[in-house]
Design a protein around this motif. Structure first.
Motif, PDB file in Angstrom:
ATOM      1  N   ILE A  80       0.859   8.584 -12.741  1.00  0.00           N
ATOM      2  CA  ILE A  80       1.334   7.274 -13.207  1.00  0.00           C
ATOM      3  C   ILE A  80       0.761   6.148 -12.353  1.00  0.00           C
ATOM      4  O   ILE A  80       0.221   5.160 -12.885  1.00  0.00           O
ATOM      5  N   LEU A  81       0.849   6.282 -11.031  1.00  0.00           N
ATOM      6  CA  LEU A  81       0.392   5.199 -10.158  1.00  0.00           C
ATOM      7  C   LEU A  81      -1.114   4.988 -10.264  1.00  0.00           C
ATOM      8  O   LEU A  81      -1.585   3.843 -10.316  1.00  0.00           O
ATOM      9  N   GLN A 123       0.570  -7.815  -3.451  1.00  0.00           N
ATOM     10  CA  GLN A 123       1.286  -7.419  -4.667  1.00  0.00           C
ATOM     11  C   GLN A 123       1.164  -5.922  -4.908  1.00  0.00           C
ATOM     12  O   GLN A 123       2.152  -5.248  -5.254  1.00  0.00           O
ATOM     13  N   THR A 124      -0.047  -5.398  -4.705  1.00  0.00           N
ATOM     14  CA  THR A 124      -0.262  -3.956  -4.908  1.00  0.00           C
ATOM     15  C   THR A 124       0.538  -3.149  -3.899  1.00  0.00           C
ATOM     16  O   THR A 124       1.180  -2.148  -4.247  1.00  0.00           O
ATOM     17  N   GLY A 125       0.517  -3.596  -2.647  1.00  0.00           N
ATOM     18  CA  GLY A 125       1.266  -2.900  -1.603  1.00  0.00           C
ATOM     19  C   GLY A 125       2.762  -2.895  -1.872  1.00  0.00           C
ATOM     20  O   GLY A 125       3.439  -1.867  -1.720  1.00  0.00           O
ATOM     21  N   LEU A 128       3.624  -0.512  -4.744  1.00  0.00           N
ATOM     22  CA  LEU A 128       3.634   0.887  -4.321  1.00  0.00           C
ATOM     23  C   LEU A 128       4.843   1.189  -3.437  1.00  0.00           C
ATOM     24  O   LEU A 128       5.492   2.228  -3.585  1.00  0.00           O
ATOM     25  N   ALA A 129       5.151   0.263  -2.527  1.00  0.00           N
ATOM     26  CA  ALA A 129       6.239   0.497  -1.573  1.00  0.00           C
ATOM     27  C   ALA A 129       7.603   0.466  -2.251  1.00  0.00           C
ATOM     28  O   ALA A 129       8.508   1.222  -1.878  1.00  0.00           O
ATOM     29  N   ILE A 130       7.767  -0.426  -3.241  1.00  0.00           N
ATOM     30  CA  ILE A 130       9.059  -0.562  -3.912  1.00  0.00           C
ATOM     31  C   ILE A 130       9.113   0.289  -5.179  1.00  0.00           C
ATOM     32  O   ILE A 130      10.094   0.991  -5.436  1.00  0.00           O
ATOM     33  N   LEU A 134      11.203   4.264  -6.553  1.00  0.00           N
ATOM     34  CA  LEU A 134      11.986   4.171  -7.781  1.00  0.00           C
ATOM     35  C   LEU A 134      11.423   5.112  -8.843  1.00  0.00           C
ATOM     36  O   LEU A 134      12.174   5.807  -9.541  1.00  0.00           O
ATOM     37  N   LEU A 135      10.111   5.150  -8.951  1.00  0.00           N
ATOM     38  CA  LEU A 135       9.456   6.051  -9.897  1.00  0.00           C
ATOM     39  C   LEU A 135       9.776   7.504  -9.574  1.00  0.00           C
ATOM     40  O   LEU A 135      10.080   8.305 -10.469  1.00  0.00           O
TER      41      LEU A 135
END
Length: 388
Positions: A80-81, A123-125, A128-130, A134-135
């Protein structure tokens, strides 16, 4: 585009004394250029969507990560990521053109390549971090909870949304912009008086360095509970006088007092719940995978496919959502007209239309489908009626 072009050379009667023909033509050209780019963006998005679904792109990404023989959960997160990162990378040229060509052409861009790249990496970081944890939690729930996993997943997503609404003004927004307390004591006193009259509690009044990236002006209030704060763009502070700024703030407070934020949150919750329930059913259907170019089945693939195709069908909700958003704008305008003089908000709106190069003559059908705000002439007429 044709409608805006047709009305390019004549300022509407309601604005002839406040908007010059040059400014009106600039707004028309800016609107048309943005519409052209939006069309390109739709075509690019369509091509990307087809390549990753029926074109087999997701299947290729899935087979790549499956080759590492990781756990299903880790593989699903990676698929997904990496897919979302690839899609964003393909769409990056559109964003670059918007910022450094169109916005630059009309004098709005204040961004630099260095700042653009910094924002993109940040924004990308953060995503990914948040979003990564959750994913992972949602995929684990899909795998472990049973047939009604979607109900628990929906509850967690809504709780996460509320948490982010609380955290955004305090922890996230300051990573991108500088927020300084309002220093103009005269304006600050007027705003505090308005807040008292409206029964609004805020953690502070801040000025954001919006001019760091753009010449556009705006104002908003953000946060929930104890984190609520009022924010003015510095470009707006420099453009409007105190009466007009107070009227703009009264409009924003109107959204709060009329419970528009709560209503939209409830609507979003219902739409999201419907989406999760639909995903719960689709994830067990063989045709859902094979029809979208995926040769294997997994929770991660179901979630990814749904994330990509749901916006296509959500398009049909757009005019309904836009209708209620425009109603909310009228209600907020009425609130502002009650607590301040209508002429002040009219003057502020005219300046915002002019300074932001917003077209005064949008196509009625297009605006009814897409616009979250009423067209300028209708909005000004509504306020003018309250002045008489």
């Amino acid at each position: 585009m044709a409608y805006v072009r047709t009305h390019r050379d004549a300022v509407p009667d309601a604005f002839k004394d406040t908007i010059s023909l040059e400014a009106h033509r600039k707004a028309a050209d800016y609107t048309i250029d943005k519409a052209r780019l939006a069309n390109v963006d739709r075509i690019v998005g369509l091509v990307i969507l087809l390549l990753f679904t029926v074109g087999g792109g997701i299947d290729v990404v899935n087979r790549f990560w499956a080759g590492f023989e990781l756990s299903p959960l880790v593989t699903g997160i990676a698929v997904i990521l990496s897919t979302m990162l690839l899609i964003n990378l393909f769409e990056l040229p559109i964003s670059l053109y918007q910022t450094f060509v169109i916005e630059e052409r009309y004098g709005f861009n204040r961004n630099t390549p260095k700042q653009f790249i910094t924002d993109l990496l940040l924004q990308t970081g953060l995503s990914l971090a948040i979003g990564g944890p959750l994913l992972a939690l949602i995929l684990w729930i899909m795998q472990s909870v049973g047939n009604y996993w979607w109900l628990l997943a929906w509850s967690i997503v809504m709780g996460f949304s509320i948490l982010m609404s609380w955290a955004f003004p305090t922890f996230i927004a300051p990573l991108f912009n500088k927020f300084t307390p309002l220093e103009d004591e005269t304006l600050k006193k007027r705003i505090e008086t308005l807040l008292d009259r409206c029964g609004f509690q805020s953690k502070g009044i801040f000025v954001m360095d919006g001019s760091r990236r753009s010449g556009h002006g705006n104002a908003y209030f953000t946060g929930i509970g104890d984190s609520k704060r009022i924010v003015f763009f510095d470009t707006l502070i420099n453009s409007l006088n105190h009466d007009e700024l107070e009227a703009v703030l009264a409009h924003e407070l109107g959204h709060f007092r009329r419970k528009h934020v709560l209503k939209m949150l409830v609507a979003s919750a219902l739409i999201t719940l419907t989406g999760f329930a639909l995903l719960g059913w689709l994830s067990g259907q063989d045709w859902f995978y094979s029809g979208l170019g995926v040769s294997s089945q997994s929770n991660a693939l179901a979630l990814l496919l749904f994330m990509l195709i749901a916006p296509v069908f959500a398009t049909f909700l757009q005019p309904i959502i836009a209708y209620f958003q425009r109603r909310h704008e009228f209600e907020a305008d009425d609130f502002a007209a009650y607590y301040t003089r209508p002429i002040y908000l009219i003057n502020a709106l005219v300046k915002l239309y002019r300074d932001n190069a917003s077209t005064l003559t949008p196509d009625p059908l297009y605006s009814a489908f897409h616009y979250s705000h009423p067209p300028a002439s209708i909005r000004i007429a509504n306020l003018s009626a309250k002045s008489s």
